[in-house]
Write a protein that holds these residues in place. Sequence first.
Motif, PDB file in Angstrom:
ATOM      1  N   SER A 205      40.993  28.179  50.858  1.00 21.96           N
ATOM      2  CA  SER A 205      39.680  27.535  51.001  1.00 21.96           C
ATOM      3  C   SER A 205      38.568  28.567  51.095  1.00 21.96           C
ATOM      4  CB  SER A 205      39.676  26.634  52.242  1.00 21.96           C
ATOM      5  OG  SER A 205      40.670  25.624  52.143  1.00 21.96           O
ATOM      6  N   VAL A 206      38.805  29.607  51.904  1.00 24.04           N
ATOM      7  CA  VAL A 206      37.793  30.661  52.035  1.00 24.04           C
ATOM      8  C   VAL A 206      37.569  31.352  50.699  1.00 24.04           C
ATOM      9  CG1 VAL A 206      37.306  32.895  53.098  1.00 24.04           C
ATOM     10  CG2 VAL A 206      38.199  31.027  54.487  1.00 24.04           C
ATOM     11  N   PHE A 207      38.674  31.597  49.950  1.00 24.95           N
ATOM     12  CA  PHE A 207      38.533  32.270  48.651  1.00 24.95           C
ATOM     13  C   PHE A 207      37.757  31.403  47.665  1.00 24.95           C
ATOM     14  CE2 PHE A 207      40.133  32.942  44.325  1.00 24.95           C
ATOM     15  CZ  PHE A 207      39.761  34.259  44.141  1.00 24.95           C
ATOM     16  N   LEU A 208      38.069  30.104  47.615  1.00 24.08           N
ATOM     17  CA  LEU A 208      37.380  29.231  46.667  1.00 24.08           C
ATOM     18  C   LEU A 208      35.898  29.105  46.997  1.00 24.08           C
ATOM     19  CD1 LEU A 208      40.014  26.397  46.168  1.00 24.08           C
ATOM     20  CD2 LEU A 208      39.492  28.284  44.632  1.00 24.08           C
ATOM     21  N   ILE A 209      35.588  28.850  48.265  1.00 24.56           N
ATOM     22  CA  ILE A 209      34.176  28.689  48.640  1.00 24.56           C
ATOM     23  C   ILE A 209      33.420  30.011  48.508  1.00 24.56           C
ATOM     24  CG2 ILE A 209      32.614  28.084  50.527  1.00 24.56           C
ATOM     25  CD1 ILE A 209      34.779  26.185  51.554  1.00 24.56           C
ATOM     26  N   GLY A 210      34.009  31.067  49.102  1.00 24.02           N
ATOM     27  CA  GLY A 210      33.349  32.373  49.001  1.00 24.02           C
ATOM     28  C   GLY A 210      33.258  32.865  47.573  1.00 24.02           C
ATOM     29  N   GLY A 211      34.342  32.640  46.777  1.00 18.37           N
ATOM     30  CA  GLY A 211      34.316  33.067  45.380  1.00 18.37           C
ATOM     31  C   GLY A 211      33.261  32.336  44.580  1.00 18.37           C
ATOM     32  N   ALA A 212      33.112  31.022  44.839  1.00 24.31           N
ATOM     33  CA  ALA A 212      32.084  30.258  44.122  1.00 24.31           C
ATOM     34  C   ALA A 212      30.690  30.786  44.450  1.00 24.31           C
ATOM     35  CB  ALA A 212      32.193  28.776  44.479  1.00 24.31           C
ATOM     36  N   VAL A 213      30.455  31.067  45.745  1.00 25.87           N
ATOM     37  CA  VAL A 213      29.152  31.612  46.142  1.00 25.87           C
ATOM     38  C   VAL A 213      28.916  32.973  45.481  1.00 25.87           C
ATOM     39  CG1 VAL A 213      27.788  32.447  48.080  1.00 25.87           C
ATOM     40  CG2 VAL A 213      29.110  30.339  48.309  1.00 25.87           C
ATOM     41  N   MET A 214      29.958  33.810  45.455  1.00 29.30           N
ATOM     42  CA  MET A 214      29.808  35.136  44.854  1.00 29.30           C
ATOM     43  C   MET A 214      29.568  35.038  43.352  1.00 29.30           C
ATOM     44  SD  MET A 214      32.784  37.169  46.944  1.00 29.30           S
ATOM     45  CE  MET A 214      32.517  38.680  46.052  1.00 29.30           C
TER      46      MET A 214
END
Length: 491
Positions: A205-214
């Motif tokens: 979840s952190v990777f998907l949300i953070g990756g989308a923001v990045m």
Amino acid sequence: MIHPPPTATTEPERPWLRSRHLPALVIGATLGVFALGILAVTLHLRREIREDIAKREGEILHSVAMMLQAEEDRTLLDEPSVQLNVLLKTSRLKGVVAARLFDAQGRFVSAFPAYVSDGALAARDLAGLQQLQTIARPREFASHVGLSEQPGAEKVPFDLYEIIVPLHAQGDRKLLGIAQFILDGRGLATELRGIDRSLANQAVSVFLIGGAVMVIALRWAFGRLQRAQAQLARRSRSLLEANRELALASKTSAVGALAAHLLHELKSQLFGIQALLAGRRTSEADKAEPAWRTAADSAQRMQALIAQLLGVIRNEQGAANSYEVSLNELADLVTTQVMPLARACDVSFTAEVKSPGTVSSRAANLVGIILGHLAQNAIQATPRKKAVRLTLLGEPHGVRCEVRDEGRGFSEELRPLLFKPCLSTKEGGSGLGLALCKQLAGHLDAELELEQSTANGCVFSLTLPENLAGDVSAESDLPQSSDTESFAKPG
């Protein structure tokens, strides 16, 4: 000596900076580093959680052992039999597979069940136990804790936990003995697998949300970078173009200065030739009047052309102030240029201004050269006793000029090539006249074209843009120029 302006320099091009794959590569690398960071944090948390769970189990066994010791005689707690009894009672707890008893110095005393081999404590563990610290850790293999499988007995579980508890009296810091317990880790393994799944889900979840923001932030940043790079490229091209124009202007200035010098020299020589022809024509007027008159007219026409070229050069160099020239003055200038040739060819030439209008003096010189050359070509192409007509028309959106002759016209094959250099239909012609006229018209942003060509004659049209035409109503107020050969006033 005229030196060219310094050339603009640009930094070496880096094609990889403009690669369309660069944003994807950077975003992919950033996401990879982000994923590795999340993985490292997740593994660290997983290890800490496992250690905390093992310590929790150790604390539970330690508390149970302390409670059982409290039930025994306090004066006999240092006896091995009492300690063994405490060990056996504690080992009845659910999940205890095996147990060992050591004295305060770490020497083996007893083990339960019987198939458990003798063991020894590591010096590092013994030092911690003497400080009354509980040790809890997982063990991957049964052999690591001295367990061996017995024939017909249940197989020893694969997941084991080793817990070593210091035995001491309540409220006393003196170490009386050491109890080692081997726990069945299947329940803990189930709990840990649930924790691992929770950690994995949180990491994803952190990777998907953070990756989308990045990705969104990097795409926005690359968009701005690409726009800035495109703007920089446009400015670099503009700078290079300006540099080329400066270099061309420098070269043109040098050529103009040389041309002006040569034209002045030619003008001086023509004055002498013209004076000689005038004197000779007076003394031998009855003997050779037509030939000398033709020569004098040619010299006068050359002198007018040189004066006009000098005026153009002065205008382009900014030596002359710009003013408005009427179409009547422009017609008079062309008439002065071509009338000697018209008389020599026995062709009628007329110039007509159908509606008033004006052009700037800077444009009038070049327009006079173009119309003069078109009129000369028309006169040379027209048979004797025929006519050539120049028409000037002031329009709301510019000025239109027409040169109409009564010659034989151009063939279909020659029409597309009329404005190409080095192509002439006249004997001895250089083929540069119409090409130069086309270039001069382009310099003025004007349109020069062959509008009509038949067996009865041709019509060339020159259309000047609105920015070269003045106020039509102001023609009557214009000052008349005293120089009929050029509109460039001396500086």
